[in-house]
Write an enzyme that holds these catalytic residues in place. Structure first.
Site, short mmCIF file in Angstrom:
data_model
loop_
_atom_site.label_atom_id
_atom_site.label_comp_id
_atom_site.label_asym_id
_atom_site.label_seq_id
_atom_site.Cartn_x
_atom_site.Cartn_y
_atom_site.Cartn_z
N GLN A 61 0.84 -1.19 0.00
CA GLN A 61 0.00 0.00 0.00
C GLN A 61 0.88 1.24 0.00
OE1 GLN A 61 -2.93 -0.06 3.10
NE2 GLN A 61 -3.51 2.07 2.81
N SER A 101 4.65 -5.89 2.90
CA SER A 101 3.35 -5.77 3.56
C SER A 101 2.26 -6.41 2.72
CB SER A 101 3.06 -4.29 3.84
OG SER A 101 1.92 -4.14 4.65
N LEU A 102 1.32 -5.63 2.19
CA LEU A 102 0.28 -6.15 1.31
C LEU A 102 0.86 -7.03 0.21
CD1 LEU A 102 -2.47 -6.11 -0.32
CD2 LEU A 102 -1.63 -3.96 -1.28
N ARG A 132 -8.58 -8.21 4.82
CA ARG A 132 -7.49 -7.52 5.51
C ARG A 132 -7.68 -6.01 5.44
NH1 ARG A 132 -2.20 -5.47 3.93
NH2 ARG A 132 -0.55 -6.02 5.44
N HIS A 159 1.32 -1.92 10.99
CA HIS A 159 2.45 -2.69 11.50
C HIS A 159 2.88 -2.22 12.89
CE1 HIS A 159 2.72 -4.84 7.76
NE2 HIS A 159 2.68 -3.69 7.11
N GLN A 212 2.10 -10.33 11.04
CA GLN A 212 2.50 -9.22 10.18
C GLN A 212 1.69 -7.95 10.47
OE1 GLN A 212 1.04 -8.08 6.49
NE2 GLN A 212 2.81 -8.82 5.32
#
Length: 321
Positions: free
Chosen positions: A26, A106-107, A131, A215, A264
Site C-alpha cells: 500500500q 506488507s500487502l 485484511r 504494522h 504481520q
C-alpha cells in the site's frame, strides 16, 4: 489456469539469472494505474477479482481518484489487482526467467504467496479484501499515523522509540526498508514526539499520509476479522519459497502462513533483511518488481548494489527484457 512460478532448478531446466519476484505494498497506488494494462491479454483477471470480492475493480484501477485510493481497503485491492496484471503479463511473455523466490512488502506479501503457488487467486483476493476492511476498522478504533525517519540507523531509531514509550508515548518501528530508511508507526502524538529527538540525532522525520498506524500494536483489533478469513483459505505447498516480512526467512507454502500473516499486522516489515536473504542467501541476481510504481527498486538499490533491478510497471518493459 495456474500461473504459479516454478523453480527451474528443480527440474534441470535452469537458465538465466536467479530471479526474485517482489511486489510493492500500500502506498504504490495512483489514479489510473491500471490503464497501462487495459489492452493486455491479462485484463480479464480484473473481472475475476471483481467477482471474488463483489467490487468493481475495473472502475477502481481506471477511474478512482487519489482521495478514493487513499482509503485503506480500496488501496489494497487496487494495488493487488495491478500486481496480478503485471505478473500475468510477465509470465505470458516469458519474462520471469529462472525464479527462485518471491517476496512482497506488507500487502505485497499476499501477491507473492499467489505468485509462488501458495494461494489461489480467489483466496488471495478475498484475504486482501478482508485484511483491508479489518485494518480500516482498526484504524477507526485506534487512530494513528506513520512517518519515515531518514539518515539514522535502525538501532538508533529503535532507541528513540523505546525512549518515547518510556514516557508513555505509543510509537514503534514499523518498516525497516533500507539503510537510513526506517518507518515508525503510532498515535499522532507518539510520532510527533520523535521529531525533535530524530533531528538532534542527525536525522529527519517525514510524515506519511496514511489511514492508520500500520504494522504496530494499534492494528491488533484487525486480528480477529483477518483470522477468520485466513481460516477459510487453503495454503498449498507452493513452487518456490516466499521470504516473510516478520522474520526475513524463506518459507515454503504451509498453514504456518496463517500465523505469519496475523503477526504481520502488528510486527515490523523487515524488508532490508528480506532483500539480503534473497540476494546473499538465496543467490538472487535479478529482482523484478511487479506492480504500480518503483518503490521497491529504490530500496533494493541501497541494499544489494550488485544485482539487476527491473520495475515491471508497464507492458513496454516486458519487450525490453
Amino acid at each position: 489456469m495456474t500461473t504459479a512460478v516454478r523453480d527451474e532448478t528443480r527440474d534441470g531446466r535452469a537458465g538465466g539469472p536467479r530471479t526474485a519476484l517482489v511486489f510493492p505494498g500500500q502506498g504504490a497506488q495512483k489514479q489510473g494505474m491500471g490503464a497501462v494494462w487495459r489492452d493486455s491479454a491479462a485484463w480479464p483477471v480484473v473481472a475475476e477479482i471483481s467477482e471474488y470480492i463483489g467490487m468493481d475493480v475495473e472502475d477502481l484501477i481506471l477511474r478512482a481518484d487519489d482521495a478514493t485510493l487513499r482509503r485503506t481497503d480500496l488501496a489494497q485491492i487496487a494495488v493487488f489487482s495491478t500486481e496480478v496484471l503485471a505478473y500475468r503479463e510477465a509470465a505470458a511473455a516469458g519474462a520471469l526467467g529462472r525464479v527462485v523466490a518471491c517476496a512482497g512488502h506488507s500487502l505485497g506479501e499476499y501477491t507473492a504467496l499467489h505468485a509462488a503457488g501458495v494461494l489461489s487467486l480467489a483466496d488471495t483476493a478475498r484475504l486482501i479484501a478482508a485484511r483491508g476492511r479489518a485494518m480500516r476498522e482498526a484504524a477507526e478504533t485506534a487512530p494513528g499515523t506513520m512517518a519515515a525517519i531518514v539518515k539514522l540507523t535502525t538501532p538508533v531509531v529503535e532507541e528513540l522509540t523505546e525512549a518515547a514509550r518510556a514516557t508513555g508515548q505509543r510509537v514503534w518501528v514499523a518498516n525497516v526498508n533500507a539503510p537510513g530508511a526506517v518507518v515508525v508507526s503510532g498515535t499522532a502524538e507518539g510520532v510527533a514526539a520523535l521529531e525533535e529527538p530524530a533531528r538532534e540525532a542527525g536525522g529527519k522525520l517525514i510524515r506519511i499520509a496514511v489511514g492508520g498506524a500500520f504494522h504496530s500494536p494499534l492494528m491488533a483489533p484487525a486480528a480477529d476479522a483477518l483470522g477468520i478469513a485466513l481460516e477459510t483459505a487453503d495454503f498449498a505447498p507452493g513452487t518456490v519459497p516466499v521470504v516473510a516480512n516478520v522474520d526475513a526467512r524463506p518459507h515454503p507454502g504451509s498453514e504456518a502462513w496463517r500465523e505469519r500473516e496475523l503477526r504481520q499486522l502488528t510486527s515490523p516489515v523487515r524488508w532490508e533483511e528480506s532483500v539480503r536473504t534473497l540476494a546473499e542467501e538465496l543467490g538472487c541476481t535479478r529482482f523484478l518488481e511487479l506492480g504500480p510504481g518503483r518503490q521497491l527498486i529504490g530500496m533494493i538499490r541501497r541494499i544489494a548494489t550488485d544485482v539487476e533491478r527491473v520495475a515491471v510497471d508497464k507492458p513496454e518493459v516486458l519487450t525490453a527484457i
